[in-house]
Design an enzyme around this catalytic site. Structure first.
Site, PDB file in Angstrom:
ATOM      1  N   GLY A  55      45.828  41.773  39.114  1.00 29.91           N
ATOM      2  CA  GLY A  55      46.632  42.145  38.311  1.00 29.91           C
ATOM      3  C   GLY A  55      46.763  41.975  36.873  1.00 29.91           C
ATOM      4  CG  HIS A  56      46.728  38.323  36.240  1.00 27.30           C
ATOM      5  ND1 HIS A  56      48.348  38.632  35.971  1.00 27.30           N
ATOM      6  CD2 HIS A  56      46.771  37.619  37.597  1.00 27.30           C
ATOM      7  CE1 HIS A  56      49.150  37.462  36.835  1.00 27.30           C
ATOM      8  NE2 HIS A  56      48.395  37.384  37.750  1.00 27.30           N
ATOM      9  CG  HIS A 218      52.811  35.794  39.176  1.00 27.96           C
ATOM     10  ND1 HIS A 218      52.184  34.689  38.099  1.00 27.96           N
ATOM     11  CD2 HIS A 218      51.284  36.577  39.301  1.00 27.96           C
ATOM     12  CE1 HIS A 218      51.252  34.520  38.803  1.00 27.96           C
ATOM     13  NE2 HIS A 218      50.212  35.586  38.966  1.00 27.96           N
TER      14      HIS A 218
END
Lengths: 330, 330
Positions: A55-56, A218
């Site tokens: 997700g990064h 996050h």
């Protein structure tokens, strides 16, 4: 859910398959969700492994290649990779000179990398660890004891990768990684929350006229909620926070990083404000990088990282790198 | 409004100031909103100019540099640059061998580039034009007679830029640009609408469970609204539409492009689906590029461009390029 996915449970595996299709110079281990440099292990070179929750992107898999990482472990979205996967990456990266683990400071990552390092040690692989904790926004946070690791991870990976490529020892590579982390500070602002494929809705509520000042990658809470401010004011908050924690010393590498959902038009505008403020404060920007590099899925937001570099760090920053996400000199 | 801006009326000018601060190897002309290669005009080289409305970054300003454009004109967001600015860019790019205009097919751009070409001709500068109209989704559209120009613009700029760098004549550079356009097809899908700084809200309504199939890069309507589908199905729609309009011939360059708000994780996943479909259809992907290159501000969405390349186009694609948005070989 407004995403290009098939099954929410298969997002990371299928994205890795796409990365493998796009980059035949990389090897993808689907069982362990690893991205590995095609020619790894490089005999006699200190190996470099990083990883963390997905997700990064492009962090970390997009930074695998000559001049940067030998292998990256992709956990599920916002979830640490398991020790077995990290161990497999460590084996894949070990060319006999040991392996550096670059670990962002989140409790799950720290524990799992520690366990993998022990297991690798049992197999006779020397492991050193650089813990990245550059985010000056908050001291402790959700999932974190101490400062969070964010944008400086890219600089640590680039600089250690370049030194390892020159044949330096594991100890020297680890030492410069720690120096880069020590000299770096980061601060992020979120305008919207990220939506994970598993949840299908934004990870936190943020009213239409508010921003989260000091957010984590996050979506962890920052220092405060505030009304949306002009870019010039946001830049000032970021610069002041970083320079308060990491006072100026010499020239800098400045990373103005998008968190995924922010257009380049805005990132360049914000960079202009940051550059003007640093000029006012007599802080020299020797190198800069503007774009989406250490992201939080589709979060609209940006982070600023300032690394107070020395000549050696700048020299290694400039060295050739050939990865999916960062490339120059080749 | 959830944007990193100061005054909505100053977004483009301030973003250009940021680009100039980040890239001292470029010159920015703030009055005409131009981005110019630092060493332009290059004596004896065919100059290459492109431009259009802002909001599609890194297109076009991010593609100025050795091996690609000599100058780019940045109009206001989603608004064509004026003829005077295009003329100024043409002058800046002219090293005595004439100037190629690369124009995306939108009525405003076409008219303004035509007028600038006439004015340049009056000054004795030879101008050739390549009109890019690769978007196979719709025949005519809002602001467009004929097909819209989208992702293939990047490939036209890269390939013509490389040939011009080798010292080819303006006519030859224009010819290969037209060939690339002729051989290319694109198709885009939007999951959300873009929000311009001036409007401060999404440009069109798109329900939470729907997508716009065949969308334009300013949010122009496509072929139909449909319920959000799995990535594999979206990939099939894109591939089928493009191959129907531009049947396979030889090897391809595939650009899987994000429209600004779509994370790299999803783009790679979608690329994997596209690659699998093209393999089924015996279409060879010789080169690929995955990322946010021809964007629509913060629009969540993606476009696929397939260019049926020949050896010469592939050779020029591989040539070194050094720009803010695309860099390899140097």
């Amino acid at each position: 859910m407004k995403k290009f996915i098939n099954d929410p449970g298969e997002v990371v595996a299928q994205a890795l398959a796409g990365l493998a299709a796009a980059h035949p110079e990389l090897r993808v281990d689907p069982d362990n969700q690893l991205v590995i440099r095609g020619d790894a292990p490089v005999r006699g070179k200190a190996g470099i492994v990083s990883g963390g929750g997905s997700g990064h992107e492009p962090l970390h898999g997009g930074f695998v290649g000559p001049g940067m990482l030998d292998a990256a472990c992709a956990g599920e979205v916002f979830t640490s990779p398991v020790p077995d996967a990290i161990l497999a990456a460590t084996r894949a990266a070990d060319g006999g000179a040991g392996v550096l683990h670059i670990v962002k400071n989140y409790t799950g990552d720290v524990l799992n990398f520690e366990m993998a390092a022990e297991l690798a040690g049992d197999e006779g692989i020397a492991v050193e660890t650089v813990l990245v904790d550059d985010d000056v926004a908050v001291r402790d946070s959700t999932w974190t004891a101490g400062r969070r690791g964010t944008g400086a991870t890219l600089i640590v990976e680039k600089v250690t990768g370049a030194l390892a490529e020159e044949g330096a020892s594991l100890k020297d590579v680890a030492a410069i990684g720690r120096a880069v982390n020590e000299r770096s500070g980061s601060f992020a602002v979120a305008l919207t929350a990220a939506t994970t494929p598993a949840a299908g809705r934004p990870g936190f509520d943020l009213p239409d006229d508010e921003m989260e000042v000091g957010v984590g990658i996050h979506g962890e809470p920052g220092r405060r909620r505030a009304k949306i401010a002009p870019a010039a004011e946001i830049a000032r908050v970021m610069v002041d926070a970083i320079l308060a924690a990491k006072p100026a010393q010499g020239r800098t590498i400045v990373l103005l990083n998008g968190l995924g959902g922010t257009p380049l038009l805005e990132l360049y505008l914000l960079y202009g404000e940051v550059a003007a403020l640093l000029a006012e404060r007599d802080v020299e920007i020797a190198r800069n990088l503007v774009g989406n590099y250490v992201t939080s899925l589709d979060m609209a937001g940006a982070s600023l990282t300032i690394c107070h570099a020395d000549d050696e760090i700048l020299r290694l920053w400039d060295a050739p790198v050939r990865t999916a996400g960062l490339r120059w000199g080749v």
